[in-house]
Design a protein around this motif. Structure first.
Motif, PDB file in Angstrom:
ATOM      1  N   LYS A  68       5.951 -43.955   4.069  1.00 21.24           N
ATOM      2  CA  LYS A  68       6.730 -43.258   3.481  1.00 21.24           C
ATOM      3  C   LYS A  68       8.803 -43.314   3.383  1.00 21.24           C
ATOM      4  CE  LYS A  68       5.667 -41.332   8.154  1.00 21.24           C
ATOM      5  NZ  LYS A  68       5.469 -40.300   9.129  1.00 21.24           N
ATOM      6  N   PRO A  69       9.359 -42.533   2.915  1.00 24.22           N
ATOM      7  CA  PRO A  69       9.972 -43.247   2.761  1.00 24.22           C
ATOM      8  C   PRO A  69      11.831 -43.061   4.412  1.00 24.22           C
ATOM      9  CG  PRO A  69      10.710 -41.501   1.635  1.00 24.22           C
ATOM     10  CD  PRO A  69       9.056 -41.481   2.528  1.00 24.22           C
ATOM     11  N   ALA A  70      10.852 -41.762   5.167  1.00 26.53           N
ATOM     12  CA  ALA A  70      11.504 -42.015   6.788  1.00 26.53           C
ATOM     13  C   ALA A  70      11.760 -43.144   7.656  1.00 26.53           C
ATOM     14  CB  ALA A  70      11.396 -40.834   6.757  1.00 26.53           C
ATOM     15  N   ILE A  71      12.204 -44.402   7.494  1.00 29.42           N
ATOM     16  CA  ILE A  71      11.696 -45.021   8.232  1.00 29.42           C
ATOM     17  C   ILE A  71      12.701 -45.529  10.223  1.00 29.42           C
ATOM     18  CG2 ILE A  71      10.187 -46.480   6.545  1.00 29.42           C
ATOM     19  CD1 ILE A  71      12.624 -48.347   7.015  1.00 29.42           C
ATOM     20  N   SER A  72      13.245 -45.131   9.707  1.00 28.18           N
ATOM     21  CA  SER A  72      13.841 -44.988  10.973  1.00 28.18           C
ATOM     22  C   SER A  72      13.441 -44.765  12.245  1.00 28.18           C
ATOM     23  CB  SER A  72      14.873 -44.109  11.005  1.00 28.18           C
ATOM     24  OG  SER A  72      14.650 -42.913  10.657  1.00 28.18           O
ATOM     25  N   LEU A  73      12.540 -44.047  12.228  1.00 35.66           N
ATOM     26  CA  LEU A  73      11.759 -44.113  13.492  1.00 35.66           C
ATOM     27  C   LEU A  73      10.850 -45.897  14.002  1.00 35.66           C
ATOM     28  CD1 LEU A  73       9.439 -40.825  14.310  1.00 35.66           C
ATOM     29  CD2 LEU A  73      11.142 -41.860  15.631  1.00 35.66           C
ATOM     30  N   LEU A  74      10.790 -46.325  13.204  1.00 37.44           N
ATOM     31  CA  LEU A  74       9.573 -47.930  12.997  1.00 37.44           C
ATOM     32  C   LEU A  74      10.747 -48.492  14.158  1.00 37.44           C
ATOM     33  CD1 LEU A  74       8.785 -49.073   9.547  1.00 37.44           C
ATOM     34  CD2 LEU A  74       7.659 -48.121  11.317  1.00 37.44           C
TER      35      LEU A  74
END
Ligand code: BTN
Length: 248
Positions: A68-74
């Motif tokens: 998935k493209p929403a990766i700011s939580l990584l």
């Protein structure tokens, strides 16, 4: 492939993030990890360097190819995994300072550097870099960071080695990463808030390139942004430096 199934050890390299990126560009699978005994040009966030003395710390970078493209939580996912591995191996409870600092009693124990690469207009890979101070004595740190840095050895007051942490790190990282991939962002966020070095509801200063915002720390939003209440209005930040404000 699960993270940590394949590990490439190197004695020395400029930055494990760069080495992992080269491998990712050459088609290396998700899950491969690069670990170096030392880095000669270790990088931190905001263009800072990451002090990486030989055999003193963990310098590791994992190749991820999230669906998935929403990766700011990584970075938060990685912080939770390192926290869990440290607790499981040494019974030390570290705290996490948004977005990517690993903290022990206001000192920096490590940090996460998450870098992305695009193939055309879709996310091709993410390099998740983890830097952790393990067996430093105080004099092993350069004088300018000595008052702000710590290591697991200094905390535990006994010898700690990279290999004491690693067996717990990969299961923890896979567990938190799978939670994130399954869409259980809420669990990641609640757990990050529970283990935050910045207490919810307290006054903080958010320093951006534009200005300093002062307000109340309200938590983390579903994309991993920091929520600040400034004069009754909520603002969300994705990149900033945070300072705590001591109450008089
Ligand atoms: C920070 O500024 O807090 C992030 C530090 C990240 C350091 C790690 S060490 C392994 C990987 N390779 C790098 O060059 N940086 C990251």
């Amino acid at each position: 492939m699960k993270i940590g199934t394949r590990i490439r050890w190197v004695k020395s390299c400029p930055s494990t993030n760069d080495l992992a990126r080269e491998l990712a560009l050459a088609g290396e699978e998700e899950g491969t990890v690069v670990i170096a005994e030392e880095q000669t040009k270790g990088r931190g966030t905001r263009g800072r360097s990451w002090y990486s003395a030989k055999k003193k710390g963990l310098y590791a970078s994992a190749i991820l190819r999230p669906s998935k493209p929403a990766i700011s939580l990584l970075p938060l996912v990685a912080g939770l995994a390192v926290r869990e591995a440290i607790f499981e191996s040494l019974r030390i409870r570290i705290r996490l300072k948004w977005p990517n600092d690993l903290i022990w009693e206001e000192k920096k124990l490590g940090g996460i550097l998450c870098e992305t690469g695009f193939m055309g207009n879709h996310l091709g890979y993410v390099i998740l870099g983890i830097g952790l101070n393990i067996s430093h004595n105080l004099e092993d740190f350069p004088p300018e960071i000595r008052t702000q840095a710590t290591s697991l050895k200094l905390i535990k007051e006994e010898d700690v080695k990279v290999k004491d942490i690693l067996p717990r790190l990969w299961p923890a990282l896979n567990g938190w990463y799978e939670l994130f991939l399954r869409g259980e962002e809420e669990k990641v966020i609640r757990s990050f808030e529970e283990n935050s070095a910045l207490p919810l509801g307290k006054k903080i200063a958010v320093v951006t390139e534009k200005r300093v915002y002062e307000g109340i720390f309200k938590g983390i939003d579903s994309f991993g942004g920091l929520i600040l209440e400034e004069r009754g209005r909520e603002k969300c930040f994705f990149s900033a430096q945070i300072k705590t404000i001591k109450s008089k």
